[in-house]
Scaffold this motif. Structure first.
Motif, mmCIF file in Angstrom:
data_model
loop_
_atom_site.group_PDB
_atom_site.id
_atom_site.type_symbol
_atom_site.label_atom_id
_atom_site.label_comp_id
_atom_site.label_asym_id
_atom_site.label_seq_id
_atom_site.Cartn_x
_atom_site.Cartn_y
_atom_site.Cartn_z
ATOM 1 N N SER A 25 0.836 -1.207 0.000
ATOM 2 C CA SER A 25 0.000 0.000 0.000
ATOM 3 C C SER A 25 0.868 1.254 0.000
ATOM 4 C CB SER A 25 -0.895 0.049 1.238
ATOM 5 O OG SER A 25 -1.214 -1.245 1.668
ATOM 6 N N ALA A 26 0.246 2.377 -0.356
ATOM 7 C CA ALA A 26 0.956 3.650 -0.395
ATOM 8 C C ALA A 26 1.565 3.962 0.972
ATOM 9 C CB ALA A 26 0.013 4.758 -0.825
ATOM 10 N N ASN A 27 2.776 4.472 0.969
ATOM 11 C CA ASN A 27 3.512 4.874 2.185
ATOM 12 C C ASN A 27 3.862 3.727 3.138
ATOM 13 O OD1 ASN A 27 3.544 7.499 1.344
ATOM 14 N ND2 ASN A 27 1.710 8.065 2.492
ATOM 15 N N GLU A 28 3.629 2.499 2.711
ATOM 16 C CA GLU A 28 3.916 1.363 3.596
ATOM 17 C C GLU A 28 5.413 1.241 3.905
ATOM 18 O OE1 GLU A 28 1.370 -2.080 2.687
ATOM 19 O OE2 GLU A 28 3.128 -3.296 3.162
ATOM 20 N N GLU A 29 6.255 1.761 3.013
ATOM 21 C CA GLU A 29 7.704 1.637 3.198
ATOM 22 C C GLU A 29 8.280 2.711 4.129
ATOM 23 O OE1 GLU A 29 10.124 -0.559 1.533
ATOM 24 O OE2 GLU A 29 8.380 -1.810 1.237
ATOM 25 N N GLY A 30 7.432 3.602 4.633
ATOM 26 C CA GLY A 30 7.906 4.613 5.579
ATOM 27 C C GLY A 30 8.586 5.805 4.929
#
Lengths: 124, 329
Positions: A25-30
């Motif tokens: 999902s969007a921004n899941e990687e921080g």
């Protein structure tokens, strides 16, 4: 359809080709952190790149794995990318006159001739 | 390793030529011609951004997927020394993938989008990793020759115009020196070993030769796109020039060990220095790159599994109020 691999570890995953898609999902990687690396204690920290992490502690961990795998490291800083305030390359002309400011350089001050001249006149 | 430098020309040809502000374009091109680097916040032509994203992203995916065929052999490396070396190499490759994703991100494509495009098959990666590493000798061939081919590509690209990509590549090339050396070491160990070790190496070389010739992509005509990309220092050499450079350096290193390259038509023109080779079956190349290779499905399914099973960790650590900001460099 099940995937048959040469690798028993892959076979144990029980993979099949029906499971695909976009699982992240969007921004899941921080957010990103800028990483500064210091080789020897006493040397300067140098910007080496960025890492993704959900918090500063994890960023340090990721930075260690990414930028401290070889050679010497004594210290690492991480700074959130959003906390860096920088000049713009478009405004680089504000630095244009710096090289002309020779009065800031030791090499601009030449005294030896004057001293030699003085010594010749008074001690000679 | 793994500068999957090859970008499908057919795919590229489909892109419309985007018209940029001619004044800005002229300044941009003059800067590139003067050897200046482009930084993320600088103005750049829309197509420069687009082609770089495609190239760096594909390179990053190649590092990540490239770790899979070799990773298979970590648990079965023939000695403790080899196990330590291959483990360190695989870790490096993943690290390179991370650095390249970061470089690409500065151009405006998020890491999440890139990872999803890899898993869904929308983005490509180097074709060689759609083939299996059947024996330990395959690992030696990959570590020596595929890494060598990738280094040719990466050293050239590190002289390109986009700052973040060049900086990542400089660091990558430094680590690649170890990859190539350990690959050569494993290759030579089999070549000077027992008759069955030599036979195993020759067999691996036979199977990998075509994919190695495929590595740099088919001969590229000077299309409008290619010509512009070379002028912008996005693409640093033609596919043929890179392949030629690779063959000139590495064919002698294979032959000095008394191994046979499985192509009777491979020869060097001593006057021009150019190599000619037999038909490496470009149809197969296109078939594999478009999804129908021996390992395509497995590679993507393994990536899917890793993303799916790591999701709870990422979610547990996530700060929901966090706003994403494009990194600086």
């Amino acid at each position: 359809m099940n995937i048959i691999s040469l690798d028993p570890r892959v076979n144990r995953m029980g993979l099949n080709t029906d499971e695909t898609g976009a699982p992240i999902s969007a921004n899941e990687e921080g957010s990103t952190y800028e990483v500064f690396h210091q080789k020897k204690k006493g040397a300067q920290h140098t910007h080496v790149g960025i890492v993704h992490a959900p918090n500063p502690e994890m960023a340090i961990l990721m930075a260690k794995e990414s930028f401290a795998r070889r050679g010497q490291t004594s210290n690492i800083w991480v700074v959130k990318s959003s906390d860096v305030y920088a000049t713009s390359y478009e405004d680089a002309d504000m630095f244009d006159t710096t090289p002309e400011k020779v009065h800031r350089e030791a090499s601009a001050y030449k005294l030896r001739d004057k001293i030699e001249n003085y010594k010749e006149q008074h001690n000679g | 390793m793994y500068g999957g430098g090859y970008v499908d020309e057919k795919e590229r040809a489909k892109d419309p030529i985007i018209k940029d502000d001619p004044e800005k374009l002229a300044i941009f091109e003059a800067r590139i011609a003067a050897g200046e680097k482009v930084e993320p916040s600088d103005w750049m032509p829309a197509d420069y951004r687009k082609q770089l994203i495609r190239m760096i992203e594909q390179h990053a995916h190649s590092e990540i997927i490239g770790a899979l065929p070799e990773g298979t052999w970590i648990t079965r490396a023939p000695s403790f020394k080899r196990k330590m070396a291959i483990m360190a190499k695989v870790q490096d490759e993943i690290g390179h993938g991370q650095m390249l994703y970061s470089a690409c991100e500065t151009l405006g494509k998020s890491r999440e989008e890139m990872l999803n495009d890899l898993i869904s098959g929308k983005s490509k990666y180097s074709n060689v990793f759609n083939y299996p590493a059947k024996t330990w000798a395959d690992v030696a061939v990959i570590g020596f020759l595929i890494d060598a081919a990738a280094i040719v590509n990466q050293v050239l690209n590190s002289k390109g115009s986009y700052g973040p990509y060049c900086r990542a590549l400089e660091r990558i090339c430094y680590e690649e020196a170890f990859h190539l050396k350990q690959g050569h070491d494993a290759f030579v160990a089999l070549a000077v070993g027992s008759p069955s070790q030599r036979a195993m190496l020759q067999d691996a070389l036979n199977r990998w030769w075509k994919p190695i010739i495929h590595f740099f992509g088919p001969s590229d005509k000077m299309s409008v796109h290619t010509e512009r990309l070379m002028r912008w220092k996005v693409k640093m050499a033609s596919n043929d020039d890179m392949r030629n450079q690779f063959l000139s350096t590495y064919v002698p290193k294979i032959r000095e060990l008394g191994l046979t390259i499985p192509d009777p038509d491979l020869k060097k023109d001593e006057v021009t220095g150019e190599w000619t080779f037999g038909d490496p079956d470009w149809d197969e190349f296109f078939r594999v790159i478009n999804g129908d290779g021996p390992c395509n499905k497995e590679r993507l399914a393994v990536r899917w599994w890793a993303a799916e099973h790591g999701k709870w960790v990422r979610r547990a650590l996530l700060n929901p109020n966090e706003k994403y900001v494009v990194p600086l460099a």
